[in-house]
Write a protein that holds these residues in place. Structure first.
Motif, PDB file in Angstrom:
ATOM      1  N   GLY A  46       0.558  -1.199  -0.014  1.00  0.00           N
ATOM      2  CA  GLY A  46       0.023   0.056   0.151  1.00  0.00           C
ATOM      3  C   GLY A  46       0.880   1.375  -0.033  1.00  0.00           C
ATOM      4  O   GLY A  46       0.394   2.150   0.617  1.00  0.00           O
ATOM      5  N   ALA A  47       1.998   1.315  -0.711  1.00  0.00           N
ATOM      6  CA  ALA A  47       2.758   2.358  -0.876  1.00  0.00           C
ATOM      7  C   ALA A  47       3.153   2.783  -2.243  1.00  0.00           C
ATOM      8  O   ALA A  47       3.631   1.767  -3.102  1.00  0.00           O
ATOM      9  CB  ALA A  47       4.274   2.004  -0.008  1.00  0.00           C
ATOM     10  N   ASP A  48       2.968   3.818  -2.565  1.00  0.00           N
ATOM     11  CA  ASP A  48       3.446   4.303  -4.096  1.00  0.00           C
ATOM     12  C   ASP A  48       4.768   4.580  -4.198  1.00  0.00           C
ATOM     13  O   ASP A  48       5.162   4.489  -5.210  1.00  0.00           O
ATOM     14  CB  ASP A  48       2.366   5.670  -4.408  1.00  0.00           C
ATOM     15  CG  ASP A  48       0.702   5.108  -4.461  1.00  0.00           C
ATOM     16  OD1 ASP A  48       0.461   4.119  -4.783  1.00  0.00           O
ATOM     17  OD2 ASP A  48      -0.111   5.975  -4.166  1.00  0.00           O
ATOM     18  N   ASN A  49       5.274   5.448  -3.161  1.00  0.00           N
ATOM     19  CA  ASN A  49       6.546   5.871  -3.311  1.00  0.00           C
ATOM     20  C   ASN A  49       7.624   4.755  -2.538  1.00  0.00           C
ATOM     21  O   ASN A  49       7.702   4.764  -1.345  1.00  0.00           O
ATOM     22  CB  ASN A  49       6.792   7.286  -2.486  1.00  0.00           C
ATOM     23  CG  ASN A  49       8.199   7.463  -2.600  1.00  0.00           C
ATOM     24  OD1 ASN A  49       8.937   7.282  -3.504  1.00  0.00           O
ATOM     25  ND2 ASN A  49       8.289   8.608  -1.650  1.00  0.00           N
ATOM     26  N   LEU A  50       7.935   3.754  -3.391  1.00  0.00           N
ATOM     27  CA  LEU A  50       8.837   2.717  -2.828  1.00  0.00           C
ATOM     28  C   LEU A  50      10.031   2.665  -3.754  1.00  0.00           C
ATOM     29  O   LEU A  50      10.166   2.947  -5.123  1.00  0.00           O
ATOM     30  CB  LEU A  50       8.551   1.499  -2.214  1.00  0.00           C
ATOM     31  CG  LEU A  50       7.467   0.826  -3.058  1.00  0.00           C
ATOM     32  CD1 LEU A  50       8.426   0.173  -4.162  1.00  0.00           C
ATOM     33  CD2 LEU A  50       6.396  -0.135  -2.517  1.00  0.00           C
ATOM     34  N   SER A  51      11.332   1.871  -3.189  1.00  0.00           N
ATOM     35  CA  SER A  51      12.193   1.578  -4.332  1.00  0.00           C
ATOM     36  C   SER A  51      12.739   0.259  -3.850  1.00  0.00           C
ATOM     37  O   SER A  51      12.835  -0.149  -3.044  1.00  0.00           O
ATOM     38  CB  SER A  51      13.476   2.589  -4.074  1.00  0.00           C
ATOM     39  OG  SER A  51      14.080   2.501  -2.698  1.00  0.00           O
ATOM     40  N   VAL A  52      13.147  -0.739  -4.941  1.00  0.00           N
ATOM     41  CA  VAL A  52      13.576  -1.956  -4.891  1.00  0.00           C
ATOM     42  C   VAL A  52      14.966  -2.014  -5.458  1.00  0.00           C
ATOM     43  O   VAL A  52      15.205  -1.683  -6.512  1.00  0.00           O
ATOM     44  CB  VAL A  52      12.388  -2.803  -5.711  1.00  0.00           C
ATOM     45  CG1 VAL A  52      13.135  -4.362  -5.657  1.00  0.00           C
ATOM     46  CG2 VAL A  52      11.189  -2.817  -5.085  1.00  0.00           C
ATOM     47  N   GLU A  53      15.854  -2.791  -4.729  1.00  0.00           N
ATOM     48  CA  GLU A  53      16.959  -3.002  -5.099  1.00  0.00           C
ATOM     49  C   GLU A  53      17.415  -4.606  -4.736  1.00  0.00           C
ATOM     50  O   GLU A  53      17.247  -5.059  -3.752  1.00  0.00           O
ATOM     51  CB  GLU A  53      17.980  -2.204  -4.211  1.00  0.00           C
ATOM     52  CG  GLU A  53      18.090  -0.812  -4.709  1.00  0.00           C
ATOM     53  CD  GLU A  53      19.213   0.196  -3.882  1.00  0.00           C
ATOM     54  OE1 GLU A  53      20.106  -0.590  -3.136  1.00  0.00           O
ATOM     55  OE2 GLU A  53      19.429   1.325  -3.997  1.00  0.00           O
ATOM     56  N   PHE A  54      18.154  -5.364  -5.692  1.00  0.00           N
ATOM     57  CA  PHE A  54      18.799  -6.422  -5.531  1.00  0.00           C
ATOM     58  C   PHE A  54      19.545  -6.563  -4.333  1.00  0.00           C
ATOM     59  O   PHE A  54      20.549  -5.746  -4.043  1.00  0.00           O
ATOM     60  CB  PHE A  54      19.539  -6.986  -6.801  1.00  0.00           C
ATOM     61  CG  PHE A  54      20.070  -8.332  -6.633  1.00  0.00           C
ATOM     62  CD1 PHE A  54      19.101  -9.531  -6.514  1.00  0.00           C
ATOM     63  CD2 PHE A  54      21.286  -8.410  -6.482  1.00  0.00           C
ATOM     64  CE1 PHE A  54      19.782 -10.653  -6.552  1.00  0.00           C
ATOM     65  CE2 PHE A  54      21.900  -9.938  -6.236  1.00  0.00           C
ATOM     66  CZ  PHE A  54      21.086 -11.032  -6.366  1.00  0.00           C
ATOM     67  N   LEU A  55      19.406  -7.435  -3.564  1.00  0.00           N
ATOM     68  CA  LEU A  55      20.000  -7.615  -2.213  1.00  0.00           C
ATOM     69  C   LEU A  55      21.119  -8.840  -2.067  1.00  0.00           C
ATOM     70  O   LEU A  55      22.331  -8.631  -1.896  1.00  0.00           O
ATOM     71  CB  LEU A  55      19.225  -7.787  -0.948  1.00  0.00           C
ATOM     72  CG  LEU A  55      19.770  -7.570   0.350  1.00  0.00           C
ATOM     73  CD1 LEU A  55      20.374  -6.417   0.801  1.00  0.00           C
ATOM     74  CD2 LEU A  55      18.500  -7.784   1.460  1.00  0.00           C
TER      75      LEU A  55
END
Length: 437
Positions: A46-55
């Motif tokens: 439920g969040a429009d502002n997020l970032s995803v990075e390979f961990l």
């Protein structure tokens, strides 16, 4: 209790098998789309502002970090998105989610909270996935080399207390994997075993011994659940037997047809698989037959009255998160393929296994590089730490002769692919000891 696998015309999407010195290992034939991961994360968190990075990447998974900015700039919300290979479609993800949820519901063990998941590949990503809490802290692996013995005792004592809690609060009537009752099909529910926790049952086991490689999922596998350890070990032996029989058949078919590759894509050979492994298959089958003959003398035919417990078989320094200042354990992770086990299989954390060494060696000097001296010191330290673990857990590591014989037998199944000679030597020694008892 036999689970019949689906005979796929090809390997599941994204999965291929490679072979190294230790046997088959899964590999990614396709990479999860990070834009799709972002979309799924936005939808379920439920969040429009997020970032995803390979961990990171593990044996079965690719792990991504999800960051959601908060009003407190120095404290953004963090989650983990994990995409998993379909090595045991549906069951691996479903059982891990159930295990985590039961542990959070019934124990004080610090394990990740699951926020969303999909046990199928019928989704936008094409892979099974889980969104879970990101555990704070530092991997014990990164701190351990700089910790003194007293600091290590703090961590091991806490792990022992968690082990005691698992033994007391998570007892079950069968060997297998945990599932949420509502997740299982009608067929699986018919063979599942009820637990003291209404929402959870023990169902088919998720264990690499039953799915590693392209052939095993195509054989007839009794995946439980099992009411005693004899039936469990018999199932393990039979899956190895069926695997080697299928290998010999495929190799024979190839040679008869005069071609270099198997006819069907799902059974296509890697260079290091069928052609090479087939040479050892007859000797492995001979070992299996001898182990089958020994089985009744080690594992009783009577139904056991003991309870079975959850055991984290891969509890190593990489899977333990700690606060780097207090050394308090902040989380225990990687609960995939974790099953209930008999008491003899519930031993020390993986990082403490080894031989005892009671005599203290010369202390290491700062910057020590002599591997033999380091190994001796670690062996002595582990001997001390095992005693701390015993005290905290409230019991020893099941070291009576019957338990040792059972663990010895179980170890031979791991060694079948590695060294038929080592297995033969163990069989000869066991039969010799039995003869002169």
């Amino acid at each position: 209790m036999t689970s019949t696998p689906s005979h796929h015309p090809s390997l599941p999407f994204g999965l291929r098998w490679e072979y190294d010195f230790w046997g088959p290992v899964p590999a990614w034939a396709a990479t999860p789309n990070i834009a799709t991961i972002e979309a799924l994360s936005r939808q379920h968190l439920g969040a429009d502002n997020l970032s995803v990075e390979f961990l990171a990447g593990g044996a079965f998974n690719k792990v991504y970090s999800i960051m959601i900015p908060s009003n407190n700039i120095s404290d953004p919300k963090s989650y983990v998105f994990r995409a998993t290979l379909p090595v045991e479609p549906f069951y691996k993800t479903a059982s891990e989610v159930a295990t985590l949820r039961l542990l959070r519901q019934c124990t004080s063990l610090p394990v990740p909270e699951v926020f969303a998941y999909d046990c199928t590949t019928k989704n936008e990503l094409g892979f099974e996935w889980i969104i879970m809490e990101k555990i704070p802290g530092t991997r014990l692996k990164d701190l351990w080399p700089c910790m003194n013995l007293e600091q290590k005792k703090i961590v091991i004592e806490r792990l022992g207390q968690f082990s005691k809690e698992l033994r007391e609060k998570c007892k079950f009537n069968a060997i297998g994997s945990l599932y949420q009752r509502t997740e299982l099909s009608e067929g699986d529910l018919k063979v599942s075993v009820a637990t003291d926790y209404n929402d959870f049952v023990i169902g088919p086991i998720v264990n690499a011994s039953f799915f590693a490689g392209k052939r095993k999922p195509l054989t007839k596998r009794d995946r439980g659940p099992y009411r005693n350890d004899r039936v469990y070990l018999l199932a393990l032996l039979k899956v190895e037997m069926e695997d080697k029989k299928l290998l010999l058949k495929l190799t024979s078919d190839k040679r008869a047809a005069g071609i270099q590759k198997a006819k069907h894509e799902s059974l296509e050979s890697d260079e290091t698989d069928e052609d090479d492994d087939a040479e050892d298959a007859p000797e492995i089958l001979e070992n299996i037959q001898q182990l089958l003959e020994i089985l009744p003398s080690i594992f009783s035919e009577d139904m056991q009255t003991e309870k079975f417990v959850l055991h984290h078989h891969d509890l190593n320094r990489s899977n333990i998160m700690v606060d780097h200042t207090t050394l308090e354990i902040t989380g225990i992770i990687d609960w995939e393929c974790i099953t209930t086990v008999p008491a003899w299989e519930d031993t020390y954390p993986k990082m403490l296994l080894g031989e005892d060494m009671e005599e203290q060696p010369d202390p290491l000097v700062f910057g020590e590089t002599d591997e033999c001296r380091i190994e001796r010191w670690e062996k002595w330290e582990n001997t001390k730490l095992r005693k701390i673990s015993d005290q905290a857990a409230g019991s020893g590591a099941n070291n009576d002769k019957d338990a040792c014989d059972k663990r010895g037998f179980r170890e031979q199944l791991y060694l079948l692919e590695f060294s038929t000679k080592m297995v033969k030597d163990w069989i000869i020694e066991y039969e010799s000891n039995k003869k002169y008892k």
